[in-house]
Design a protein around this motif. Structure first.
Motif, PDB file in Angstrom:
ATOM      1  N   ARG A 120      21.373  26.135-112.847  1.00 33.25           N
ATOM      2  CA  ARG A 120      21.192  27.628-113.002  1.00 33.25           C
ATOM      3  C   ARG A 120      19.886  27.964-112.809  1.00 33.25           C
ATOM      4  O   ARG A 120      19.406  28.973-112.256  1.00 33.25           O
ATOM      5  N   TYR A 121      18.951  27.236-113.506  1.00 32.55           N
ATOM      6  CA  TYR A 121      17.453  27.416-113.249  1.00 32.55           C
ATOM      7  C   TYR A 121      17.145  27.319-111.902  1.00 32.55           C
ATOM      8  O   TYR A 121      16.077  28.182-111.253  1.00 32.55           O
ATOM      9  N   CYS A 122      17.540  26.262-111.098  1.00 30.31           N
ATOM     10  CA  CYS A 122      17.220  26.113-109.706  1.00 30.31           C
ATOM     11  C   CYS A 122      17.788  27.261-108.843  1.00 30.31           C
ATOM     12  O   CYS A 122      16.993  27.901-107.824  1.00 30.31           O
ATOM     13  N   VAL A 123      18.927  27.764-109.047  1.00 32.99           N
ATOM     14  CA  VAL A 123      19.671  28.743-108.275  1.00 32.99           C
ATOM     15  C   VAL A 123      18.633  30.229-108.518  1.00 32.99           C
ATOM     16  O   VAL A 123      18.339  30.937-107.603  1.00 32.99           O
ATOM     17  N   SER A 124      18.310  30.393-109.752  1.00 29.08           N
ATOM     18  CA  SER A 124      17.362  31.637-110.111  1.00 29.08           C
ATOM     19  C   SER A 124      16.227  31.656-109.520  1.00 29.08           C
ATOM     20  O   SER A 124      15.576  32.413-109.048  1.00 29.08           O
ATOM     21  N   ALA A 125      15.418  30.230-109.721  1.00 34.37           N
ATOM     22  CA  ALA A 125      14.107  30.170-109.100  1.00 34.37           C
ATOM     23  C   ALA A 125      14.234  30.340-107.499  1.00 34.37           C
ATOM     24  O   ALA A 125      13.313  31.101-107.014  1.00 34.37           O
ATOM     25  N   CYS A 126      15.317  29.853-106.886  1.00 33.08           N
ATOM     26  CA  CYS A 126      15.353  30.020-105.389  1.00 33.08           C
ATOM     27  C   CYS A 126      15.549  31.523-104.993  1.00 33.08           C
ATOM     28  O   CYS A 126      15.026  32.199-104.055  1.00 33.08           O
ATOM     29  N   VAL A 127      16.364  32.322-105.719  1.00 37.34           N
ATOM     30  CA  VAL A 127      16.570  33.663-105.694  1.00 37.34           C
ATOM     31  C   VAL A 127      15.357  34.462-105.669  1.00 37.34           C
ATOM     32  O   VAL A 127      15.221  35.571-105.149  1.00 37.34           O
ATOM     33  N   THR A 128      14.681  34.116-107.082  1.00 37.91           N
ATOM     34  CA  THR A 128      13.415  34.796-107.134  1.00 37.91           C
ATOM     35  C   THR A 128      12.322  34.577-106.253  1.00 37.91           C
ATOM     36  O   THR A 128      11.600  35.575-105.812  1.00 37.91           O
TER      37      THR A 128
END
Length: 209
Positions: free
Chosen positions: A175-183
């Motif tokens: 979830r951290y990786c997904v949030s970082a990519c979206v951000t």
């Protein structure tokens, strides 16, 4: 030995005789101050070291000593932002033509203060837990507020043996990786819109009559 078993009155097996009697409201006592020990504690308040808090805990108790322990830790941690702030002040004093709008050191100082705040809170959490363990404080109630949006499966803690919510670290990393990519995508999109807008503005003003 469990001479004082836990009951509705809140008596804990590790409580002393006087503390147990006070909990059930059978006795009230107020310790008298010792002028000799009081002067010794006053002398120990000068240097910022752990032994000072140990002397305070021995004489005044854990509640007062935890306050002085936090105050000592806070004063020590204030040295870094004080030095950095003084350096920023000297830099602006030497270069009076630089203000807040075009200063390069002010954003760096702000970023350092944010990192400092996070590190300070984590440092105090560790020191507080160390003091509580060393001083044998078992009456402290830790208040842990669970975030309303927190999800996780219930399990028995391998450390405390109490039920707790557990979230898989692998799922958290995903979830951290997904949030970082979206951000990152949104930041790139906002930056691109800003660059296009500035270029269009310059183009329009160049050919306007």
């Amino acid at each position: 030995p469990d001479f004082f078993p836990r009951s509705k009155s809140g008596v804990h097996p590790s409580d002393s005789m006087i503390l147990a009697l006070e909990r059930v409201e059978m006795v009230k006592c107020w310790p008298l101050h010792s002028s000799v020990e009081k002067r010794g504690v006053a002398w120990q308040l000068g240097p910022l070291k752990r032994s000072s808090c140990d002397h305070i805990e021995h004489y005044f108790g854990s509640n007062v000593s935890l306050y002085f322990a936090w105050l000592t830790n806070y004063i020590v941690w204030l040295i870094m932002p004080a030095v950095a702030g003084f350096a920023v002040f000297v830099y602006h004093y030497i270069h009076p033509e630089i203000n807040v709008d075009n200063s390069l050191v002010s954003p760096i100082y702000t970023f350092l203060i944010i990192i400092w705040g996070v590190l300070f809170v984590n440092s105090w959490d560790r020191k507080c837990a160390s003091h509580v363990c060393d001083w044998g404080i078992n009456q402290v109630k830790w208040r842990q507020e669970v975030r309303s949006g927190y999800v996780g499966r219930k399990r028995i803690s391998p450390v405390t043996g109490m039920p707790e919510r557990y979230f898989d670290p692998k799922e958290r990393l995903f979830r951290y990786c997904v949030s970082a990519c979206v951000t990152l995508f949104m930041l790139v999109l906002a930056f691109s819109v800003m660059v296009i807008s500035l270029n269009l503005q310059g183009y329009i003003h160049k050919f306007s009559y």
